[in-house]
Design a protein around this motif. Structure first.
Motif, PDB file in Angstrom:
ATOM      1  N   ALA A 127      28.240  -5.695 -24.949  1.00 39.18           N
ATOM      2  CA  ALA A 127      28.524  -4.697 -24.153  1.00 39.18           C
ATOM      3  C   ALA A 127      29.451  -5.287 -23.247  1.00 39.18           C
ATOM      4  O   ALA A 127      29.231  -6.491 -22.648  1.00 39.18           O
ATOM      5  N   SER A 157      30.586  -2.093 -18.630  1.00 39.30           N
ATOM      6  CA  SER A 157      30.703  -0.559 -19.013  1.00 39.30           C
ATOM      7  C   SER A 157      28.992  -0.002 -18.885  1.00 39.30           C
ATOM      8  O   SER A 157      28.121  -0.409 -19.580  1.00 39.30           O
ATOM      9  N   GLN A 195      28.234   2.079 -21.944  1.00 39.24           N
ATOM     10  CA  GLN A 195      27.753   1.135 -23.290  1.00 39.24           C
ATOM     11  C   GLN A 195      26.371   0.679 -22.902  1.00 39.24           C
ATOM     12  O   GLN A 195      25.556   0.439 -23.995  1.00 39.24           O
ATOM     13  N   ASP A 254      24.224   3.658 -23.388  1.00 42.04           N
ATOM     14  CA  ASP A 254      24.045   3.761 -24.896  1.00 42.04           C
ATOM     15  C   ASP A 254      22.852   2.930 -25.844  1.00 42.04           C
ATOM     16  O   ASP A 254      22.147   3.351 -26.758  1.00 42.04           O
TER      17      ASP A 254
END
Length: 324
Positions: A281, A284, A287, A290
């Motif tokens: 990652a 972010s 990210q 997620d």
């Protein structure tokens, strides 16, 4: 013959003047233009196609004399469980200047996790961090994001929504500038929060503020001691009320190494904290969410339960855990 000579002289003169013009012409600018800093507003319009569960609201700030915007995400049970009070997580955006709409892209994984009963319900509030993103500027009463949040927005939310209006039901989270602020505000105001998840914070900048008389850079100076390093030293002397911290970061993000350094610093002060390092990652929040949204949300949920059922001043530290 004379006519030919005149034509040749005219051609030569035109060629020469063209060459001179070519030499004196301004060279093309190749320097990339910097993106303009967006104009700061205390109230910002919602983007199109935002998550349908999000609502944009404002409250009147007495200290500023203007309305201040926030975005709220109510859990699916809020409208049906009319007698239930819910914990609140305040989410602090990254970047400068502030806007309450900056981090609302995280609403979908948050709402879906609650809708699917993967985590207990909570209210999420997306905060406008002010002109300098979650900082109060010394001697400037119109540039204060931190105190507008802690002294005005929190009481407004507790007065207008069914919240657990106590630190045992109140969490704070953010990324980048918001990660810095999550640590800074929870260290300074442990009476307000029981749970704090700081993502991708710029602790090198906070360290510079600590070591260089409050200066983040030559043009930006904060109050002395108002940084995550000095505040951690102060908290370590009392370790009460107990805040349970998580620090999360991507191992490809530009703040990765200074997050590791800051975690080592907290270890040296014996300030417990959980850790998430997300492989691959970058810098972010999306990210990281997620990959680990559910883990982060469960961290807050567990802290709300724990803080509601134990003595708030028990001084029992949370065990350091590293999750990958």
């Amino acid at each position: 013959m004379q006519f030919r000579m005149i034509l040749l002289l005219m051609f030569a003169a035109a060629t020469c003047s063209g060459a001179i013009a070519q030499q004196t012409k301004e060279p093309a600018k190749t320097k990339d233009k910097k993106k303009p800093v967006p104009e700061f507003r205390w109230v910002n319009p919602m983007p199109k196609n935002h998550h349908p569960a999000l609502s944009h609201r404002t409250f009147p700030s007495e200290s500023l004399g203007v309305d201040v915007g926030y975005v709220i995400l109510l859990p699916p049970e809020y409208e049906t469980s009319t007698r239930q009070a819910f914990p609140v997580v305040y989410y602090l955006h990254g970047g400068r200047p502030g806007s309450e709409t900056k981090s609302i892209g995280l609403a979908k994984p948050i709402f879906d996790a609650m809708k699917n009963a993967e985590v207990s319900p909570a209210i999420y509030v997306f905060v406008n961090g002010g002109p300098v993103s979650h900082y109060d500027m010394p001697d400037d009463p119109k540039r204060k994001g931190a105190s507008v949040f802690t002294e005005e927005l929190i009481p407004h939310i507790d007065a207008n929504y069914r919240t657990i209006a106590d630190r045992s039901g109140r969490g704070i989270e953010g990324f980048s500038q918001g990660g810095r602020a999550t640590m800074r505000l929870s260290l300074r105001r442990p009476d307000l929060f029981c749970s704090a998840a700081a993502g991708g914070g710029g602790y090198a900048s906070e360290k510079r503020i600590s070591e260089e008389d409050g200066y983040e850079n030559p043009n930006l100076r904060f109050s002395l001691g108002e940084n995550t390093w000095d505040l951690a030293r102060s908290y370590a002397k009392r370790k009460s009320p107990v805040v349970r911290w998580m620090i999360y970061v991507g191992d490809q993000g530009f703040n990765y190494q200074n997050n590791l350094q800051y975690m080592e610093f907290l270890d040296s002060l014996e300030i417990p904290h959980q850790r998430i390092v997300v492989p691959g990652a970058t810098h972010s929040a999306k990210q990281i969410y997620d990959a680990q949204a559910l883990t982060i949300m469960k961290f807050h949920a567990a802290n709300f339960v724990q803080s509601a059922t134990v003595d708030k001043h028990d001084g029992v530290p949370a065990k350091n855990v590293e999750l990958k």
